[in-house]
Design a protein around this motif. Structure first.
Motif, PDB file in Angstrom:
ATOM      1  N   CYS A 143       0.810  -1.225   0.000  1.00  0.00           N
ATOM      2  CA  CYS A 143       0.000   0.000   0.000  1.00  0.00           C
ATOM      3  C   CYS A 143       0.837   1.266   0.000  1.00  0.00           C
ATOM      4  CB  CYS A 143      -0.936   0.007   1.211  1.00  0.00           C
ATOM      5  SG  CYS A 143      -2.249  -1.228   1.117  1.00  0.00           S
ATOM      6  N   LEU A 144       2.130   1.146   0.211  1.00  0.00           N
ATOM      7  CA  LEU A 144       3.018   2.305   0.157  1.00  0.00           C
ATOM      8  C   LEU A 144       3.868   2.303  -1.109  1.00  0.00           C
ATOM      9  CD1 LEU A 144       4.183   4.827   1.521  1.00  0.00           C
ATOM     10  CD2 LEU A 144       5.848   3.336   2.655  1.00  0.00           C
ATOM     11  N   VAL A 145       4.463   1.161  -1.429  1.00  0.00           N
ATOM     12  CA  VAL A 145       5.410   1.108  -2.554  1.00  0.00           C
ATOM     13  C   VAL A 145       4.716   1.339  -3.890  1.00  0.00           C
ATOM     14  CG1 VAL A 145       6.979  -0.385  -3.837  1.00  0.00           C
ATOM     15  CG2 VAL A 145       7.077  -0.335  -1.342  1.00  0.00           C
ATOM     16  N   VAL A 146       3.560   0.699  -4.099  1.00  0.00           N
ATOM     17  CA  VAL A 146       2.888   0.843  -5.396  1.00  0.00           C
ATOM     18  C   VAL A 146       2.407   2.273  -5.631  1.00  0.00           C
ATOM     19  CG1 VAL A 146       0.970   0.058  -6.832  1.00  0.00           C
ATOM     20  CG2 VAL A 146       2.266  -1.583  -5.473  1.00  0.00           C
ATOM     21  N   PRO A 147       1.710   2.924  -4.692  1.00  0.00           N
ATOM     22  CA  PRO A 147       1.338   4.322  -4.922  1.00  0.00           C
ATOM     23  C   PRO A 147       2.529   5.251  -5.134  1.00  0.00           C
ATOM     24  CG  PRO A 147       0.019   3.422  -3.148  1.00  0.00           C
ATOM     25  CD  PRO A 147       1.088   2.402  -3.461  1.00  0.00           C
ATOM     26  N   VAL A 148       3.604   5.038  -4.373  1.00  0.00           N
ATOM     27  CA  VAL A 148       4.789   5.873  -4.566  1.00  0.00           C
ATOM     28  C   VAL A 148       5.406   5.625  -5.939  1.00  0.00           C
ATOM     29  CG1 VAL A 148       7.148   6.288  -3.763  1.00  0.00           C
ATOM     30  CG2 VAL A 148       5.291   6.114  -2.110  1.00  0.00           C
ATOM     31  N   SER A 149       5.408   4.368  -6.383  1.00  0.00           N
ATOM     32  CA  SER A 149       5.928   4.049  -7.717  1.00  0.00           C
ATOM     33  C   SER A 149       5.103   4.728  -8.802  1.00  0.00           C
ATOM     34  CB  SER A 149       5.922   2.532  -7.934  1.00  0.00           C
ATOM     35  OG  SER A 149       6.750   1.883  -6.990  1.00  0.00           O
TER      36      SER A 149
ATOM     37  N   PRO B 287      -2.368  13.588  -7.437  1.00  0.00           N
ATOM     38  CA  PRO B 287      -1.610  13.753  -6.196  1.00  0.00           C
ATOM     39  C   PRO B 287      -1.305  12.411  -5.540  1.00  0.00           C
ATOM     40  CG  PRO B 287      -3.512  15.231  -6.268  1.00  0.00           C
ATOM     41  CD  PRO B 287      -3.673  14.256  -7.391  1.00  0.00           C
ATOM     42  N   LEU B 288      -0.192  12.354  -4.829  1.00  0.00           N
ATOM     43  CA  LEU B 288       0.208  11.126  -4.154  1.00  0.00           C
ATOM     44  C   LEU B 288      -0.834  10.685  -3.135  1.00  0.00           C
ATOM     45  CD1 LEU B 288       2.214   8.894  -3.405  1.00  0.00           C
ATOM     46  CD2 LEU B 288       3.362  10.534  -1.909  1.00  0.00           C
ATOM     47  N   PHE B 289      -1.368  11.628  -2.353  1.00  0.00           N
ATOM     48  CA  PHE B 289      -2.326  11.267  -1.318  1.00  0.00           C
ATOM     49  C   PHE B 289      -3.614  10.702  -1.910  1.00  0.00           C
ATOM     50  CE2 PHE B 289      -0.574  14.242   2.213  1.00  0.00           C
ATOM     51  CZ  PHE B 289       0.474  13.358   2.384  1.00  0.00           C
ATOM     52  N   ALA B 290      -3.985  11.146  -3.110  1.00  0.00           N
ATOM     53  CA  ALA B 290      -5.174  10.591  -3.763  1.00  0.00           C
ATOM     54  C   ALA B 290      -4.961   9.122  -4.098  1.00  0.00           C
ATOM     55  CB  ALA B 290      -5.493  11.388  -5.031  1.00  0.00           C
ATOM     56  N   THR B 291      -3.763   8.785  -4.592  1.00  0.00           N
ATOM     57  CA  THR B 291      -3.463   7.392  -4.905  1.00  0.00           C
ATOM     58  C   THR B 291      -3.379   6.549  -3.642  1.00  0.00           C
ATOM     59  OG1 THR B 291      -2.204   8.151  -6.825  1.00  0.00           O
ATOM     60  CG2 THR B 291      -1.893   5.877  -6.158  1.00  0.00           C
ATOM     61  N   LEU B 292      -2.760   7.086  -2.590  1.00  0.00           N
ATOM     62  CA  LEU B 292      -2.715   6.375  -1.311  1.00  0.00           C
ATOM     63  C   LEU B 292      -4.122   6.112  -0.786  1.00  0.00           C
ATOM     64  CD1 LEU B 292       0.186   8.283   0.487  1.00  0.00           C
ATOM     65  CD2 LEU B 292       0.219   5.882  -0.183  1.00  0.00           C
ATOM     66  N   CYS B 293      -4.999   7.091  -0.931  1.00  0.00           N
ATOM     67  CA  CYS B 293      -6.378   6.956  -0.467  1.00  0.00           C
ATOM     68  C   CYS B 293      -7.097   5.850  -1.229  1.00  0.00           C
ATOM     69  CB  CYS B 293      -7.100   8.293  -0.652  1.00  0.00           C
ATOM     70  SG  CYS B 293      -8.836   8.291  -0.132  1.00  0.00           S
ATOM     71  N   VAL B 294      -6.944   5.823  -2.550  1.00  0.00           N
ATOM     72  CA  VAL B 294      -7.600   4.801  -3.365  1.00  0.00           C
ATOM     73  C   VAL B 294      -7.111   3.409  -2.977  1.00  0.00           C
ATOM     74  CG1 VAL B 294      -7.775   3.876  -5.710  1.00  0.00           C
ATOM     75  CG2 VAL B 294      -8.104   6.321  -5.306  1.00  0.00           C
ATOM     76  N   TYR B 295      -5.800   3.259  -2.800  1.00  0.00           N
ATOM     77  CA  TYR B 295      -5.264   1.946  -2.425  1.00  0.00           C
ATOM     78  C   TYR B 295      -5.713   1.533  -1.030  1.00  0.00           C
ATOM     79  CZ  TYR B 295      -2.455   0.549  -6.379  1.00  0.00           C
ATOM     80  OH  TYR B 295      -2.065   0.102  -7.612  1.00  0.00           O
TER      81      TYR B 295
END
Length: 215
Positions: A111-117, A130-138
Motif C-alpha cells: 500500500c506504500l510502494v505501489v502508490p509511490v511508484s 496527487p500522491l495522497f489521492a493514490t494512497l487513499c484509493v489503495y
C-alpha cells in the motif's frame, strides 16, 4: 534561545498541513467504504458532491491495519476450527506474531510502494494525480479483502478460495475505476497501461496472500 512563537508555528504548520486529510465525517467514510464494495461510481472527484472529493488518510492507515489483523488472527482461528473438524489436537487460538509480522510487511509495503511508484512514474508523464489521492484509493481498495479474510476462518478450502477470489475481484475493479481516471490523464493508452499494471500487481498480491495464509 529560540523564539517560542516561531517554535510553536513550526510545530503547528505540519499539523495544519496534514490535519485536513483526517477531516472526514463518519458518513463520508462509510460512503467511501460502500463505493469500494460497489465500484460503479468514482471514489474521488465526483462533481455531484463537490464537498466530498478530497482524499483522506484514514483509509491508508486503518483499513490495511484491519486487514493485517484479520489475516493473522483469522489464520489462527481457521487452523483451530480445522483441527476441531478433523478431531486433531490444537492449542487454543492466539495471535501468531510471525503471521502478523509477515502480513504487515506485505500489506504495508504494497500500500506504500505501489502508490509511490505510480507517483514517480507520473513525473515522466502529463498526469495530475496527487500522491495522497493514490494512497487513499489503495487504502479503500483493501476494504473488500478485509471481509474476504474474515470469511476465510471457515475451514473449507473452496470457501476460502472463493472468498479471497471474489474480494480481490471487487478490489481490482475498484482500482481499475479509480486509478488515473480519464480527466487526469491526457493519453488514454497511458491510462490503460497503468490500469493493466496495477491490476496485474493487485492480482499477484491476492494470489500471494491466498497461498501464504490458506495453503
Amino acid at each position: 534561545m529560540e523564539d517560542p512563537v516561531t517554535e510553536g508555528q513550526a510545530v503547528e504548520a505540519p499539523i495544519k498541513r496534514y490535519g485536513k486529510y483526517f477531516d472526514l465525517s463518519a458518513t463520508d467514510f462509510v460512503k467511501r467504504i460502500i463505493r469500494s464494495f460497489i465500484p460503479v461510481r468514482p471514489l474521488l472527484g465526483y462533481e455531484e458532491e463537490e464537498d466530498n472529493h478530497k482524499p483522506d488518510l484514514y483509509a491508508p492507515v486503518w483499513i490495511p491495519t484491519t486487514l493485517i489483523m484479520s489475516l493473522s488472527v483469522g489464520r489462527s482461528l481457521y487452523l483451530f476450527f480445522e483441527s476441531m473438524v478433523q478431531g486433531s489436537d490444537f492449542e487454543s487460538p492466539g495471535l501468531d506474531f510471525r503471521t502478523l509480522w509477515l502480513s504487515a510487511v506485505i500489506i504495508y509495503g504494497y500500500c506504500l510502494v505501489v502508490p509511490v511508484s505510480l507517483f514517480v512514474f507520473k513525473l515522466c508523464a502529463s498526469v495530475d494525480v496527487p500522491l495522497f489521492a493514490t494512497l487513499c484509493v489503495y487504502g479503500y481498495s483493501m476494504a473488500p479483502v478485509v471481509v474476504g479474510a474474515l470469511v476465510c476462518i471457515t475451514p473449507i478450502r473452496i470457501v476460502q478460495i472463493s472468498a479471497m477470489g471474489f474480494s480481490f475481484f471487487l478490489s481490482t475493479i475498484f482500482l481499475f475505476y479509480n486509478i488515473w481516471r480519464e480527466q487526469t490523464v491526457t493519453s488514454r493508452s497511458l491510462a490503460y497501461f497503468v490500469k493493466l499494471f496495477t491490476g496485474i500487481v493487485h492480482i499477484g498480491l491476492g494470489l500471494t496472500l491466498t497461498f501464504l495464509f490458506y495453503f
